[in-house]
Design a protein around this motif. Structure first.
Motif, PDB file in Angstrom:
ATOM      1  N   ARG A 275       0.811  -1.229   0.000  1.00  0.00           N
ATOM      2  CA  ARG A 275       0.000   0.000   0.000  1.00  0.00           C
ATOM      3  C   ARG A 275       0.843   1.278   0.000  1.00  0.00           C
ATOM      4  O   ARG A 275       0.337   2.359   0.270  1.00  0.00           O
ATOM      5  CB  ARG A 275      -0.992   0.018   1.176  1.00  0.00           C
ATOM      6  N   ILE A 289       3.154   0.976  -7.421  1.00  0.00           N
ATOM      7  CA  ILE A 289       2.349   0.773  -6.227  1.00  0.00           C
ATOM      8  C   ILE A 289       2.462  -0.682  -5.785  1.00  0.00           C
ATOM      9  O   ILE A 289       2.243  -1.595  -6.583  1.00  0.00           O
ATOM     10  CB  ILE A 289       0.859   1.113  -6.489  1.00  0.00           C
ATOM     11  N   THR A 420      -6.895   2.688  -9.073  1.00  0.00           N
ATOM     12  CA  THR A 420      -7.650   3.203  -7.927  1.00  0.00           C
ATOM     13  C   THR A 420      -9.166   3.107  -8.110  1.00  0.00           C
ATOM     14  O   THR A 420      -9.892   2.836  -7.150  1.00  0.00           O
ATOM     15  CB  THR A 420      -7.265   4.664  -7.632  1.00  0.00           C
ATOM     16  N   ILE A 427      -4.001   3.229  -1.462  1.00  0.00           N
ATOM     17  CA  ILE A 427      -2.631   3.757  -1.380  1.00  0.00           C
ATOM     18  C   ILE A 427      -2.513   4.599  -0.116  1.00  0.00           C
ATOM     19  O   ILE A 427      -3.216   5.597   0.040  1.00  0.00           O
ATOM     20  CB  ILE A 427      -2.279   4.628  -2.614  1.00  0.00           C
TER      21      ILE A 427
END
Length: 534
Positions: A275, A289, A420, A427
């Motif tokens: 994360r 990510i 996302t 995140i």
């Protein structure tokens, strides 16, 4: 920074750690002390060559560049501390990822090194992506191998081993045909659970080429996959002479698993934990990510790689970022000089970037595309920088600068929205590094709006991948039993230093969302410009 006497004794008693990274234009060697601070460095400039339709580097240039960067670092040690570097506690090698270095049983290079920059593997990448149901970009090593097969290249039957640049250097230094998992993930898809090349996909590849009658199975050609901290061998006498022909460097030094530049970038920015992520924003921009789980489906816009310890990473990469923005700043410089002013570029960037913070949240209806080249994320083969407005747009300096900062992150935002919004990736924090963040606070604030996540910038982020691989080498020999890389970096290297953090501003986030919808609607204008402006 340690005091001089401590550094000197670290060097003399072999407690320092060395990292060397081969980037696309520079080879850099960084020696770090026991407090992880760089104590000496050396670099060597080099360039790839376009030879017979292939972007390549000669192996002689690889060896010469390694020796030159090492020698300059060792000379700095002598000059600054008055001692000769003979031994380090550990060392590590890193290089740009992907590409294709293929050798026969006699260890002869079969074809010139094909770098990540080659895009002649489109057919292979497309077929493998469809076969595996896993995104295989054109840069990946297996795409180079399969393209050679599709083209009936005679060398393929003789391949005994193929690897990346870092894997090649490590092999020559230690005799070990191994590769760090982050770099390996850019060769062939990885099974995240097993921390190895994906078994089903290896079998699918062998079945795909079975009719060719090759004597090999693809797994036998690939290096052994290792995670950070695993034993990857020691510097041999032959390796020591290859790195340091003077004969001063001793053999027997432990060498960490070789890694790619993406993995060392994660280590250097303390962004290997789940994360978290890092964004590098300069001429190009990419975000990496660290994921909690696999994505639900294949996206050709997203590369799947791993951290050096094997956690899954999604990477959105855009070819264009600050080039057009910098060009506009250059125009303002010309204007100022026409008035007879002497222009300080740092002050000019600061003035114009900060002006952007005064603009309307969604840039007053303005639109810009900073495409100097094509973009994979939005399926654009070429680029045409554009600035567009309607008669009733709010056209002022603040909005003008703001829209170009927003546009610099436009393609990245499209890629990140897949993660996302479509995949609902969480995140917790982003670490920013690169030229966009030089003007304090501004690039950070815009990035936080684009990502809708906190963005931090650290003083050490500029140390680069050579420092990152030195940290991975130190982890090899200094980690405690069961200590994870994430814990080692955050607690022992960075000491809880989070850098300066900017949280996303709600109005900025809403403004960026409005802008990106306008940006996506206007892409047909960009496409039209490509087709009609030659």
């Amino acid at each position: 920074m340690s005091d001089l006497s401590n550094v000197k004794s670290d060097i003399m008693e072999g407690r320092a750690t060395l990292g060397i990274e081969l980037g696309s234009t520079r080879i850099k060697a960084v020696l770090i002390g026991t407090d992880f601070t760089p104590i000496a460095s050396g670099s060597h400039e080099w360039e790839n060559k376009y030879d017979n339709g292939i972007w390549t580097y000669a192996l002689e240039d690889v060896h010469n560049g390694l020796q030159d960067s090492y020698r300059k670092m060792a000379d700095e040690v002598k000059e600054k501390y008055g001692v000769t570097l003979k031994r380090t506690k550990a060392l590590g090698f890193s290089a740009m990822m992907h590409g294709y270095l293929a050798f026969d049983k006699g260890e002869k290079l079969l074809v010139p090194f094909r770098t990540w920059r080659n895009t002649n593997t489109g057919e292979a990448a497309g077929k493998l992506t469809e076969l595996f149901q896993y995104n295989v970009p054109q840069r990946w090593s297996v795409a180079h191998l399969y393209q050679s097969i599709l083209e009936g290249d005679a060398h393929v039957k003789d391949v005994d081993f193929f690897t990346t640049l870092s894997g090649y250097i490590h092999w020559k230094m230690t005799g070990q045909k191994v590769l760090g998992i982050g770099d390996a993930a850019g060769m062939f898809p990885i099974d995240i659970e097993k921390k190895d090349f994906h078994g089903r996909m290896l079998e699918q590849f062998d079945a795909l080429v079975a009719d060719k009658g090759y004597s090999w199975k693809v797994k036998d050609l690939l290096p052994k996959v290792l995670t950070a901290g695993q034993d990857a061998g020691c510097l041999t006498e032959e390796g020591a002479r290859l790195l340091d022909p003077s004969g001063e460097l001793e053999s027997g030094i432990p060498v960490c698993p070789p890694e790619g530049d993406a993995g060392t970038g994660m280590a250097a920015t303390n962004s290997v934990a789940v994360r978290t992520g890092n964004v590098s924003a300069g001429t190009s921009v990419f975000a990496m990510i660290v994921l909690e789980k696999e994505l639900s489906k294949v996206y050709t816009e997203i590369d799947m790689v791993t951290t050096p310890s094997g956690e899954l990473v999604a990477m959105a990469h855009a070819n264009n970022c600050t080039s057009d923005l910098n060009a506009w700043v250059g125009l303002f410089k010309e204007f100022a000089e026409a008035f007879g002013m002497e222009v300080d570029m740092n002050r000019l960037f600061s003035l114009l970037y900060n002006k952007a913070l005064e603009g309307d949240a969604e840039c007053g209806g303005l639109l810009s595309y900073g495409y100097y080249s094509g973009e994979n994320i939005i399926e654009l083969d070429e680029g045409r920088p554009l600035f567009v407005r309607t008669p009733d747009s709010k056209f002022n300096l603040a909005n003008f600068m703001r829209v170009h900062l927003f546009a610099a992150l436009g393609a990245l935002k499209v890629g990140m929205d897949i993660l996302t919004k479509d995949e609902h990736i969480q995140i917790d924090k982003i670490l920013g590094h690169g030229g966009l963040f030089k003007t304090k606070g501004v690039g950070q604030k815009i990035m936080a709006a684009a990502m809708n996540a906190p963005v931090s910038v650290m003083e050490t982020a500029g140390e680069g991948g050579a420092w990152g691989i030195a940290l991975l080498a130190s982890y090899l020999v200094q980690k405690e039993e069961g200590e994870t890389l994430a814990h080692y970096l955050s607690e022992r290297v960075f000491g809880g230093d989070e850098g300066s953090c900017i949280e996303p501003d709600e109005k900025d986030v809403e403004g960026f969302e409005t802008f990106i919808e306008r940006y996506k609607k206007g892409l047909s204008i960009e496409q039209c410009a490509v087709e009609n402006l030659n």
